[in-house]
Structure formats: C-alpha cells, structure tokens
Design a protein around this motif. Sequence first.
Motif, mmCIF file in Angstrom:
data_model
loop_
_atom_site.group_PDB
_atom_site.id
_atom_site.type_symbol
_atom_site.label_atom_id
_atom_site.label_comp_id
_atom_site.label_asym_id
_atom_site.label_seq_id
_atom_site.Cartn_x
_atom_site.Cartn_y
_atom_site.Cartn_z
ATOM 1 N N LEU A 28 0.822 -1.209 0.000
ATOM 2 C CA LEU A 28 0.000 0.000 0.000
ATOM 3 C C LEU A 28 0.858 1.261 0.000
ATOM 4 O O LEU A 28 0.320 2.367 -0.102
ATOM 5 C CB LEU A 28 -0.919 0.014 1.224
ATOM 6 N N SER A 29 2.161 1.101 0.121
ATOM 7 C CA SER A 29 3.066 2.242 0.254
ATOM 8 C C SER A 29 3.677 2.588 -1.097
ATOM 9 O O SER A 29 4.287 1.733 -1.748
ATOM 10 C CB SER A 29 4.173 1.921 1.261
ATOM 11 N N THR A 30 3.513 3.818 -1.519
ATOM 12 C CA THR A 30 4.084 4.293 -2.778
ATOM 13 C C THR A 30 5.146 5.340 -2.491
ATOM 14 O O THR A 30 5.228 5.867 -1.377
ATOM 15 C CB THR A 30 3.000 4.893 -3.683
ATOM 16 N N ARG A 31 5.929 5.656 -3.515
ATOM 17 C CA ARG A 31 6.971 6.677 -3.373
ATOM 18 C C ARG A 31 6.428 8.073 -3.632
ATOM 19 O O ARG A 31 7.197 9.026 -3.653
ATOM 20 C CB ARG A 31 8.116 6.384 -4.340
ATOM 21 N N TYR A 32 5.158 8.180 -3.868
ATOM 22 C CA TYR A 32 4.504 9.454 -4.122
ATOM 23 C C TYR A 32 3.223 9.484 -3.299
ATOM 24 O O TYR A 32 2.831 8.493 -2.684
ATOM 25 C CB TYR A 32 4.187 9.597 -5.618
ATOM 26 N N TRP A 33 2.558 10.634 -3.291
ATOM 27 C CA TRP A 33 1.344 10.737 -2.491
ATOM 28 C C TRP A 33 0.246 9.884 -3.103
ATOM 29 O O TRP A 33 -0.079 9.991 -4.289
ATOM 30 C CB TRP A 33 0.872 12.194 -2.417
ATOM 31 N N SER A 34 -0.339 9.038 -2.274
ATOM 32 C CA SER A 34 -1.476 8.220 -2.707
ATOM 33 C C SER A 34 -2.290 7.855 -1.477
ATOM 34 O O SER A 34 -1.772 7.807 -0.351
ATOM 35 C CB SER A 34 -1.022 6.950 -3.432
ATOM 36 N N ALA A 35 -3.549 7.617 -1.686
ATOM 37 C CA ALA A 35 -4.481 7.231 -0.622
ATOM 38 C C ALA A 35 -5.122 5.918 -1.028
ATOM 39 O O ALA A 35 -5.536 5.757 -2.180
ATOM 40 C CB ALA A 35 -5.540 8.308 -0.421
ATOM 41 N N VAL A 36 -5.247 4.973 -0.083
ATOM 42 C CA VAL A 36 -5.667 3.628 -0.479
ATOM 43 C C VAL A 36 -6.392 2.935 0.660
ATOM 44 O O VAL A 36 -6.163 3.213 1.835
ATOM 45 C CB VAL A 36 -4.435 2.792 -0.920
ATOM 46 N N LYS A 37 -7.287 1.993 0.285
ATOM 47 C CA LYS A 37 -8.031 1.194 1.257
ATOM 48 C C LYS A 37 -8.173 -0.219 0.721
ATOM 49 O O LYS A 37 -8.419 -0.426 -0.469
ATOM 50 C CB LYS A 37 -9.424 1.802 1.497
ATOM 51 N N THR A 38 -8.031 -1.180 1.605
ATOM 52 C CA THR A 38 -8.245 -2.582 1.235
ATOM 53 C C THR A 38 -9.586 -3.055 1.788
ATOM 54 O O THR A 38 -10.226 -2.381 2.594
ATOM 55 C CB THR A 38 -7.135 -3.479 1.803
ATOM 56 N N GLY A 39 -9.984 -4.227 1.349
ATOM 57 C CA GLY A 39 -11.202 -4.843 1.864
ATOM 58 C C GLY A 39 -11.164 -6.338 1.630
ATOM 59 O O GLY A 39 -10.662 -6.801 0.608
#
Length: 732
Positions: free
Chosen positions: A518-529
Amino acid sequence: MLGLKITGPRAWGVGLAALLLASQMALANPSFREVRAAWRSSDVLVLDRQGQPLQRLRVDMQQRRLDWVALADISPAMRYALVVSEDRRFYQHSGVDWSGVAAAAWANLWNTRTRGASTLTMQLAGLLDADLRAGQQGRSLWQKVGQGWSASWLETHWQKSEILEAYLNLVSFRGELVGLSALSHTLFGKLPRGLNATEAAIAAALLRGPNADVARVASRACKILQDMAKPQPCSTVRVETEMALSRSRAGNALAEHDAPHFARKLLAQRPLTAGSTVRSTVSLPLQRFATAALQRHLAALAKRNVQDGAVVVLDNASGDILAWVGSAGAGLSNAAEVDGVTALRQAGSTLKPFLYQLAIERRYLTAASLLDDSPLDLQTAGGLYAPQNYAKDFKGLVSVRSALGASLNVPAVRTIEMVSPTALRDRLAALGLSSLQQDGDYYGASLALGAADVRLLELTNSYRTLANGGQSSALRWLRTDPLPRRQALLSPASSFIVADILADRTARVRTFGLESALSTRYWSAVKTGTSKDMRDNWTIGFSRQFTVGVWVGNASGEPMWDVSGMHGAAPVWLAVLDRAQQTAPASRAPAAPAGVTQRTVHYQNQIEASRVEWFLAGTERELIVAETQAIRNQAPGIISPLDGSIYAVDPDVPPKHQRVMLRARGVSQPQWLLDGKLICRANPCKWFPWPGRHQLELRDGRGAAIESVKFEVRGAFLRPPASAPKSKPVSP
C-alpha cells in the motif's frame, strides 16, 4: 455464351430490348471509389485513445466481413492463383473473353463440359448488381447480356488492378466468409499478404465450390498449383485443406482482443452499426500492462484457490476509463467471460471511508476523536451481532485516524450507530452504487463492514469522488464524448481529511505495518477490503491523477485460501498505479481546502502518540472535552482474553515466543489475578500460557474487582519446560 438461338423478327425485338436493358445496367454501375467507400465490415472496431486498434467485436451475424484489403496488401501468389484458375486472359480481354465464349459455345454444341466463359470482370459485375446475380437455374438471357455490358463498362472506367481488388474483397469464399481478408484470418490465421502458394490455391479452389467437401477442394487446389507451376503432392494439399476448412467456423484469430469486456459494455449501452470505428478513452499500453500484471499475480496465487480478478483505472480529472480488465483470461479463469468490473461482489471494508467521511462531515467525529475498540454485542432482528477485527483482537481506545487507517471493525460499527445505516446507504447510493436497492434497515450495522454487494466500476468512481475533493461526475467512454458535468456531492473539507487518513501509512501501521504493497513513493491514498470467508479481495486507491480499483477472488464465489487484501489485490494495485504515474506529473499531497485547520493533539495516558491533526474549522475546540468524555464513558473491563476463549500451545514454537496478551480498558493501574494469584501490574501484560482451565480477574489500583473471565489453554505440556519462565505471585 448465351446458350440460346433466336431467329426471325422476334430476334430483332429481343436484341433491342436486351440492348436497352444492358445500357441501363451499365449506366447504373458505380465507380471503384464508391464501391470501396460503401464497404462495411461486419465488426465494430474500437480504437484506444491514441487511435490504435483495441478491440474488434462482430455485430452482423449474417456474414463475416473484415476491413477492405488493398491489392498491394495481397500476396502475389494469391493474385496469380486467382487469374490462373478463373480468368487466364484477364489482362488481354476487355471484359468479355470472346475466345472463351466461342470455346464454350462449341463445347455446348457437342455437350462437352467446359470451364465457361465468365470472366473475373463479369463475375464482379454480378457482385455489384443484385439483378445480375445467378439464381437457382443459372442466369437468364437478360442477365447474361447485362453482365457482358456491365463488364465492358467496368473495363472502360476501372483499372485492372481495381477490378481484382474489388473482386477479392466482395466475393464469397465459404459459408459466411465474404472477402479475402475474412477468409485469410479465419482459415489460415494470417493476413492476406502472407498467403503462400498452397493457401492461395485452396482459396482459389473455394471460388468454384464454396461449400464443397474437403476432397473436391483439395483436388481442385492441387490442379491450380500445377497450373501455377508450383506442384505439391496432392496428399500434402489434402492435409492442409482439411486443416483450413476445419477452422471455417472459428473466430478471427487475428482480431484485436485487448479489452473485450469494455467493448461489450460499450456496445450494450450505445449500439453501434456494423463497420463503425470509435475512439475510446482506454490507453492500450496501460490496458496491456494491467492485464499482464493481473495474470502474473493470479498465476502466483493459483495454489491458494484464486482464479479471477479485475482492474479498472480512471483519470481523476476527466473521468476517462483508462483501463478495464474484466478477467484474467481463459488461461487462468474458468469464467473468463464474466466481467469482474461490473459483477456484484461483497464490498468488505472498502465502504468505511465513506462512513467516516459522513460522520466527520456531520461533525459527529473528528479525525482525532476516540472510539472504543472492544468486544461489542448488538441485538439485531437476525440475532446477536458480534463484530470482530481482522486480527481477532481488540485495541482499546483508538482515534478515528487509527480506526480507519488500520481498518478496525468495532469502531466502524460504533460509528454507524451514530450516523445510522439509512444515512450511509443513502450516501453510497448518491455516490453511484446502484446495487444498494434496499433501505438502510435492511443492511443494518453490518453495512459499516461492507455487507453489501457492489460493482468495482462504481466503487472505484466513488473513490475518485474523494480524490476530487467531493466533486462527482459520470465516466467518459469515448474521446468524442463531452467531459461529464461535475457536481459537489461531498464536502471538500471532510473529503480532504479522509483522503489524508487513507494516505497516512502510520495510521495503518497496527494492521499493515509501515512498509507494504500500500506504500508508494509518491502521495497516494488507499483502502483494502476482504469479504466474509475471504471470497473477495479489494484494493482501491488514488494518486492526484489516477484512481485504480482491483478485485481478486473467484467468479464462482468459492473462498480463497488465506488470501487477504494485502496479498491478493494490493500488489496488482501498486504495480498498475506505478505504471500509470510514469506518464504523469509527480503526485504531491493536495493543498488543504477552505474550512479545515490544523492543531497539535496530545492524548491522555499516551493512548496514541502526539501529532498534528486536521479538523473541520470549529471542531478542534471540543477535542479535549471529547477525549475526556470518551475515556470516562469507556466502561472499565477486560479486552482480552474474551470469556470462554480457548488457546492452544504449539509444541513446534519455542516457549519464549508463546505469550497470551492480557489487555484492559478504562483502568490506569490494573492488577491481574490468575486463579486467585496476582501475576502482573501492567497493561498489556504478557503471560506464558499454562495448560488448564483458568479464571482471570481484573482489579483497579485500589484492589477493587472490575471483571473476571474464564478461558482454557490446551497443549502438549503437563509442566512448563525448565527454561520457561514461571508465573510468580506479585507482592501487592
């Protein structure tokens, strides 16, 4: 050529009528340019956003016709085989081969079978004019006269190369196959320019008998090869003929086939006529990359009973659909035709961001508010509902930021009790989740945990609304479509705060750790399910430019084997978003909109580390009061172990690594008594699991009893090993 003999005055009348009819037919003949312009493939061709062929879908089921093929793109062998077999004097005559007519008439006089006198130009005239086509009894006198006149007209107004090109594109070869392109793609799996001498002879042989059996076609092809001075053993020609004709009902092996599910959905919502070419919003390079990434990952998960997946990529600004992968394909999936982008699947925790956004928007909560993550029993119409976290433990008091980031279930259920299932259902429906047809009471508190079926496409577009600061719009399918109109659906301030939480890797550390897929080198927002019994894995998130949604599971609904959202969908999400970002500016954190402010937050009793937090303007003043009230309202008690729990000692794990964590809530100086003996004064307390049935009691710092539970430890030991630390009473 005519095969009839008429004499006397009647002959003059017939001849005059035939002359007039032939003149009218000749005048009705079209130009080569008109014929080519009128050609329509039986398919719809979908191009990618740059104009590259993306997907071909057949819509005319009467005939199979492909794109018009120029004579320069037809192999010399095919051109030679056609002339040798159908019209040897093609380049000498002017439409009617009079020497052939004389030979045919002489043969007819003596009842001898002959090839006939119909030239390629005359055959083309019959293809261009329906009135000149032969019926079941052959052509009539009038048709033969008209055919000759039309052929003469064509030779006068068309070039020989144009006559050959039009004929090879318009003639029927076998069954539904019309034109050399359809024949070459279907029977030989290659372009017309690649046909060799044997394949060309087979194609030419089919002109005489389109529906003949293998033996007759092969015999005819063998003779054509001899006439071409390229003889082949007839047994070899027979084998190749049989192989080619066996594929006559097969699909187009060379058809563009990069986005079948996208193209079918496009045609379902806006019917297109045969021969249409449309330019879609899909990026062919990104589509192919997403397909390959999904296939590679699912192949690695095959031993965990994972067969299917889907990926969709959206452009945040325009709503363009940049990639649409409906399945892993026939090589991996048993249901490759099922479109995972539009199929209904259980949402899992992917609905939580919209729950917390609604609670923050209505000022029920802030990102710093504390929620109680402890055992919870809810009475429902269906019985007792006891939500648990993915890790099967409880964290005690946690902030909204931690609850959403770590995807904790009990805090989400407590939040939906504030918001109400009806309000959340209405918000999700407004975001475009069309499958939520029931009212909120139908779903109840379980809606907070995603106990509803949704579609990947609609859910991903809902996340795109968060990415756009609450601005919602429909998706764009074709580059020719106008940009969809936006509407403000969510408040920009609360959308910003939720996106900031989803981008905070420290907020999800309790469940996912700092470094993960879930970790990127740039700004990102994320959710799993992850849905019940691991039937569905989701990862949906966005950068500043793109929103990517990934679903992994089984189209049949079978559970996967130990595959969470982190291991199922997240690696594909990361790979696809990384690839999309290669062509875009750097994704940086968005600027805070009007109506939000920052404050430093300090938690009592070090419930969480101090930090700078975002608030809706005005809600930060109530933070300390809310914290104190949350702690005060939290009933003291035992978080773990739960009453009736059963633990098992694993003989293969070193004893020093086996501990039961004793956790309390609402007690500042806990005392733990196990079977009546004080063993610890810490929270949490690490205890070596001793086999047997135990009673655990929690007391406060003054020794007052708070709660007690019973649990059992099962294992292979009658006694702890000598090296294992023994539980000793602690002096009061």
